[in-house]
Design a protein around this motif. Structure first.
Motif, PDB file in Angstrom:
ATOM      1  N   ASN A 126      -1.149   4.832   3.435  1.00 53.54           N
ATOM      2  CA  ASN A 126      -0.889   3.727   4.357  1.00 53.54           C
ATOM      3  C   ASN A 126      -1.826   2.551   4.098  1.00 53.54           C
ATOM      4  O   ASN A 126      -1.399   1.388   4.117  1.00 53.54           O
ATOM      5  N   ARG A 127      -3.104   2.861   3.857  1.00 56.26           N
ATOM      6  CA  ARG A 127      -4.054   1.779   3.591  1.00 56.26           C
ATOM      7  C   ARG A 127      -3.757   1.124   2.240  1.00 56.26           C
ATOM      8  O   ARG A 127      -3.869  -0.102   2.112  1.00 56.26           O
ATOM      9  N   MET A 128      -3.351   1.900   1.271  1.00 58.43           N
ATOM     10  CA  MET A 128      -2.971   1.329  -0.025  1.00 58.43           C
ATOM     11  C   MET A 128      -1.818   0.348   0.146  1.00 58.43           C
ATOM     12  O   MET A 128      -1.829  -0.752  -0.419  1.00 58.43           O
ATOM     13  N   LEU A 129      -0.833   0.727   0.955  1.00 59.84           N
ATOM     14  CA  LEU A 129       0.322  -0.141   1.177  1.00 59.84           C
ATOM     15  C   LEU A 129      -0.080  -1.433   1.871  1.00 59.84           C
ATOM     16  O   LEU A 129       0.500  -2.501   1.622  1.00 59.84           O
ATOM     17  N   GLU A 130      -1.086  -1.361   2.737  1.00 55.77           N
ATOM     18  CA  GLU A 130      -1.561  -2.562   3.423  1.00 55.77           C
ATOM     19  C   GLU A 130      -2.215  -3.537   2.450  1.00 55.77           C
ATOM     20  O   GLU A 130      -2.187  -4.757   2.662  1.00 55.77           O
ATOM     21  N   LEU A 131      -2.804  -3.012   1.396  1.00 56.57           N
ATOM     22  CA  LEU A 131      -3.540  -3.847   0.444  1.00 56.57           C
ATOM     23  C   LEU A 131      -2.678  -4.325  -0.719  1.00 56.57           C
ATOM     24  O   LEU A 131      -3.107  -5.184  -1.501  1.00 56.57           O
ATOM     25  N   LEU A 132      -1.473  -3.789  -0.842  1.00 54.29           N
ATOM     26  CA  LEU A 132      -0.559  -4.188  -1.905  1.00 54.29           C
ATOM     27  C   LEU A 132       0.463  -5.189  -1.383  1.00 54.29           C
ATOM     28  O   LEU A 132       0.962  -5.056  -0.271  1.00 54.29           O
ATOM     29  N   ALA A 133       0.794  -6.191  -2.203  1.00 56.11           N
ATOM     30  CA  ALA A 133       1.895  -7.079  -1.854  1.00 56.11           C
ATOM     31  C   ALA A 133       3.203  -6.287  -1.929  1.00 56.11           C
ATOM     32  O   ALA A 133       3.325  -5.372  -2.752  1.00 56.11           O
ATOM     33  N   PRO A 134       4.174  -6.594  -1.082  1.00 53.16           N
ATOM     34  CA  PRO A 134       5.433  -5.826  -1.082  1.00 53.16           C
ATOM     35  C   PRO A 134       6.095  -5.757  -2.454  1.00 53.16           C
ATOM     36  O   PRO A 134       6.683  -4.732  -2.817  1.00 53.16           O
TER      37      PRO A 134
ATOM     38  N   ALA B 270      -7.063  -4.250 -14.025  1.00 55.56           N
ATOM     39  CA  ALA B 270      -7.326  -5.603 -13.535  1.00 55.56           C
ATOM     40  C   ALA B 270      -6.242  -5.981 -12.543  1.00 55.56           C
ATOM     41  O   ALA B 270      -5.090  -5.546 -12.667  1.00 55.56           O
ATOM     42  N   PHE B 271      -6.608  -6.798 -11.544  1.00 59.48           N
ATOM     43  CA  PHE B 271      -5.685  -7.146 -10.468  1.00 59.48           C
ATOM     44  C   PHE B 271      -5.485  -8.656 -10.373  1.00 59.48           C
ATOM     45  O   PHE B 271      -6.411  -9.437 -10.603  1.00 59.48           O
ATOM     46  N   ASP B 272      -4.259  -9.045  -9.997  1.00 62.33           N
ATOM     47  CA  ASP B 272      -3.970 -10.404  -9.548  1.00 62.33           C
ATOM     48  C   ASP B 272      -3.679 -10.327  -8.058  1.00 62.33           C
ATOM     49  O   ASP B 272      -3.172  -9.310  -7.573  1.00 62.33           O
ATOM     50  N   PHE B 273      -3.970 -11.413  -7.347  1.00 65.42           N
ATOM     51  CA  PHE B 273      -3.820 -11.397  -5.895  1.00 65.42           C
ATOM     52  C   PHE B 273      -2.912 -12.517  -5.401  1.00 65.42           C
ATOM     53  O   PHE B 273      -2.788 -13.573  -6.039  1.00 65.42           O
ATOM     54  N   VAL B 274      -2.285 -12.274  -4.253  1.00 62.56           N
ATOM     55  CA  VAL B 274      -1.576 -13.309  -3.500  1.00 62.56           C
ATOM     56  C   VAL B 274      -2.143 -13.296  -2.091  1.00 62.56           C
ATOM     57  O   VAL B 274      -2.853 -12.366  -1.693  1.00 62.56           O
ATOM     58  N   GLU B 275      -1.813 -14.317  -1.337  1.00 62.29           N
ATOM     59  CA  GLU B 275      -2.309 -14.400   0.038  1.00 62.29           C
ATOM     60  C   GLU B 275      -1.402 -13.602   0.969  1.00 62.29           C
ATOM     61  O   GLU B 275      -0.173 -13.775   0.971  1.00 62.29           O
ATOM     62  N   GLY B 276      -2.000 -12.711   1.758  1.00 60.57           N
ATOM     63  CA  GLY B 276      -1.239 -11.916   2.709  1.00 60.57           C
ATOM     64  C   GLY B 276      -0.934 -12.681   3.976  1.00 60.57           C
ATOM     65  O   GLY B 276      -1.403 -13.815   4.174  1.00 60.57           O
ATOM     66  N   SER B 277      -0.163 -12.087   4.873  1.00 58.85           N
ATOM     67  CA  SER B 277       0.229 -12.754   6.121  1.00 58.85           C
ATOM     68  C   SER B 277      -0.964 -13.061   7.008  1.00 58.85           C
ATOM     69  O   SER B 277      -0.925 -13.981   7.831  1.00 58.85           O
ATOM     70  N   ASP B 278      -2.056 -12.303   6.828  1.00 58.76           N
ATOM     71  CA  ASP B 278      -3.261 -12.539   7.623  1.00 58.76           C
ATOM     72  C   ASP B 278      -4.242 -13.463   6.918  1.00 58.76           C
ATOM     73  O   ASP B 278      -5.355 -13.672   7.398  1.00 58.76           O
TER      74      ASP B 278
END
Length: 300
Positions: A191-199, A265-273
């Protein structure tokens, strides 16, 4: 090069060694090939008998043309590569003096984009955007007109900018998200992994046909999270992961019984929060691409 320690010009060459390696690595995506070109560039430099007005420009021209000559054979090898091809990673320590824009040109995301450029476009982009050479200097290095190099450079820059990650969260936020994701993976907290991953997160794994790896990209938070947990369970109790700086960006170094298994390595996007969410994961597991990681680190 211990046998040339007293050679004339060595001090000048060493002053520019990092630049030479950086150009070669960005052009070829291979640490081993880049190191070979550093040696080849030194051999040519050591044969120079007269004074050189601009050693840095001379050495940049030499290594760039050596890289262009080697790109054809590299392209042939990649046509038969098994699964996704990713550059060999650089695992480094943070350098407070490193220019941020220059560091971005060596991220795995940008390195993958460079692969889609023509050799000439790649050369112009690397020399201009990563090392700040003028179009006049680039034209002289590549034996082209300044106008042609400017046109090629503009096209290459537009292509890279269109494809590179646009989320510019501060490095500390990215590191915190990476640490939290590592903790969630280690604890098997789906569940926490899903929160940290973009859909729509996508995961690429480069095993090169040498080790077990996904042969196609995996897309979707649930699929990616379960895939990672499955891989970790296969690695066994000897597996360990720690945060690392991978090509200038927060990432993970995974070991099994002390031996390097993979680099992520990771790329990021901005989450809803407003916080960072992992949008892309690139994992290198091909052991032929990790031998230098086990041996040490190198800057570019």
């Amino acid at each position: 090069m211990t046998d040339t320690i007293d050679s004339p010009g060595l001090a000048e060459f060493e002053q520019h060694r990092r630049m030479i390696f950086g150009i070669a690595y960005r052009m070829l995506g291979s640490v081993a090939d880049a190191e070979d070109l550093v040696q080849d560039t030194w051999l040519r430099w050591s044969r120079v008998t007269g004074p050189v007005a601009h050693p840095g420009a001379y050495l940049a021209r030499t290594v760039t043309n050596l890289a262009l000559n080697r790109l054809d054979s590299a392209a042939v090898r990649r046509e038969s590569y098994v699964g996704p091809w990713l550059p060999e990673p650089l695992v480094t320590e943070p350098d407070a003096t490193e220019d941020v824009e220059r560091a971005e040109t060596v991220s795995l995301a940008v390195m993958v984009l460079l692969e889609s450029l023509s050799p000439l476009e790649r050369a112009v982009f690397v020399l201009k955007e990563a090392f700040g050479f003028s179009y006049k200097e680039i034209a002289e290095a590549l034996d082209r007109t300044e106008a042609a190099c400017r046109q090629v450079g503009s096209r290459a820059k537009a292509h890279v900018q269109a494809g590179r990650p646009r989320y510019d969260a501060p490095p500390e936020l990215r590191r915190r998200a990476t640490d939290e994701f590592l903790a969630a993976c280690a604890g098997g907290d789906l569940n926490r992994m899903l929160e940290l991953l973009a859909p729509d997160v996508t995961s690429w794994t480069d095993g090169g046909g040498v080790v077990r790896a996904a042969l196609r990209p995996i897309t979707g938070a649930d699929k990616v999270a379960r895939f990672i947990l499955g891989v970790l369970s296969q690695l066994g109790e000897g597996a360990d992961a720690r945060p690392a700086l991978v090509n200038g960006q927060p990432g993970l170094l995974v070991t099994v019984d002390g031996a390097v298994d993979s680099v992520m390595a990771f790329d990021f996007v901005e989450g809803s929060d407003g916080g960072p969410r992992i949008a892309a994961m690139r994992s290198i597991r091909n052991p032929h691409k990790l031998s230098h990681v086990a041996a040490g680190t190198k800057g570019a």
